[in-house]
Design a protein around this motif. Structure first.
Motif, mmCIF file in Angstrom:
data_model
loop_
_atom_site.group_PDB
_atom_site.id
_atom_site.type_symbol
_atom_site.label_atom_id
_atom_site.label_comp_id
_atom_site.label_asym_id
_atom_site.label_seq_id
_atom_site.Cartn_x
_atom_site.Cartn_y
_atom_site.Cartn_z
ATOM 1 N N MET A 1 -9.076 6.522 4.713
ATOM 2 C CA MET A 1 -9.644 5.637 5.709
ATOM 3 C C MET A 1 -8.782 5.658 6.969
ATOM 4 O O MET A 1 -7.620 6.025 6.934
ATOM 5 N N TRP A 2 -9.365 5.202 8.044
ATOM 6 C CA TRP A 2 -8.671 5.278 9.322
ATOM 7 C C TRP A 2 -7.482 4.350 9.381
ATOM 8 O O TRP A 2 -6.559 4.560 10.171
ATOM 9 N N TYR A 3 -7.459 3.286 8.578
ATOM 10 C CA TYR A 3 -6.386 2.306 8.661
ATOM 11 C C TYR A 3 -5.230 2.616 7.717
ATOM 12 O O TYR A 3 -4.218 1.943 7.767
ATOM 13 N N LYS A 4 -5.365 3.588 6.848
ATOM 14 C CA LYS A 4 -4.271 3.992 5.966
ATOM 15 C C LYS A 4 -3.610 5.231 6.569
ATOM 16 O O LYS A 4 -4.199 6.307 6.579
ATOM 17 N N VAL A 5 -2.408 5.052 7.060
ATOM 18 C CA VAL A 5 -1.724 6.124 7.775
ATOM 19 C C VAL A 5 -0.528 6.594 6.961
ATOM 20 O O VAL A 5 0.318 5.791 6.568
ATOM 21 N N LEU B 1 1.401 12.673 9.353
ATOM 22 C CA LEU B 1 1.019 12.635 10.760
ATOM 23 C C LEU B 1 2.029 13.368 11.631
ATOM 24 O O LEU B 1 1.653 14.111 12.548
ATOM 25 N N TYR C 1 3.558 -1.527 10.965
ATOM 26 C CA TYR C 1 2.394 -1.107 10.191
ATOM 27 C C TYR C 1 2.193 -1.997 8.972
ATOM 28 O O TYR C 1 1.065 -2.378 8.658
ATOM 29 N N SER D 1 -1.023 -4.386 8.464
ATOM 30 C CA SER D 1 -1.844 -4.220 7.268
ATOM 31 C C SER D 1 -2.054 -5.561 6.558
ATOM 32 O O SER D 1 -3.170 -5.862 6.096
ATOM 33 N N ARG E 1 -4.450 -7.639 8.629
ATOM 34 C CA ARG E 1 -5.810 -7.102 8.462
ATOM 35 C C ARG E 1 -6.415 -7.585 7.147
ATOM 36 O O ARG E 1 -7.576 -8.003 7.104
#
Length: 158
Positions: free
Chosen positions: A1-5, A10, A43, A47, A50
């Protein structure tokens, strides 16, 4: 998902292939440590916020969800916080001597103001005394967040 980095992945994906060396990777990892490091990282805090916001948005002003939100936050084990309607009783009127009408009280029970038909209170929130003594401001804030516009409530200690 876009929110799990995954910050390590990266870094590697954004580095050109000819610069992917252990020293440069370690240097870049040290630079983003405030973002991705431990429980104090941005982060991690983002999280948690969120997750809290998603939980808050899963409830609404319907009575069953509203009661669930209050019980989940303040009384998760015993779940003693409840809602009750007001009684909407007709108010008995006691005449004065100047009105020159008969006065018959009979058996009259005195009720709280919010139990009569002309009251502005729409519902009652029944909260255990031990929770109310310690977390009243938080309870009021949560009720105000979920309360439907135009509805009035009263918190009663049980």
């Amino acid at each position: 998902m876009w929110y799990k980095v995954d910050f390590d992945k990266l870094i590697l994906l954004l580095l050109p292939t000819f610069l992917r060396k252990p020293v440069l990777f370690g240097y870049l990892k040290a630079l983003i440590l405030p973002l991705s490091g431990s429980e104090k990282s941005l982060y991690y805090r983002w999280s948690n916020v969120r997750d809290d916001n998603l939980k808050k948005l899963s409830y609404n002003c319907q009575r069953c969800y509203f009661r669930g939100a209050l019980n989940d936050k303040f009384d998760p084990v015993l779940r003693r916080i409840t809602f009750e309607d007001t009684l909407s009783l007709e108010q008995d009127y006691i005449y004065t001597q100047a009105e020159n009408l008969d006065v018959y009280l009979g058996t009259m029970w005195l009720e709280q103001d919010f139990n009569y038909a002309g009251s502005t209170v729409d519902y009652l929130v029944m909260v255990p005394r031990d929770i109310m003594n310690t977390k009243l401001n938080e309870i009021v804030a949560l009720i105000e967040f979920y309360n439907l516009a135009g509805k009035q409530y009263q918190i009663i200690s049980i």
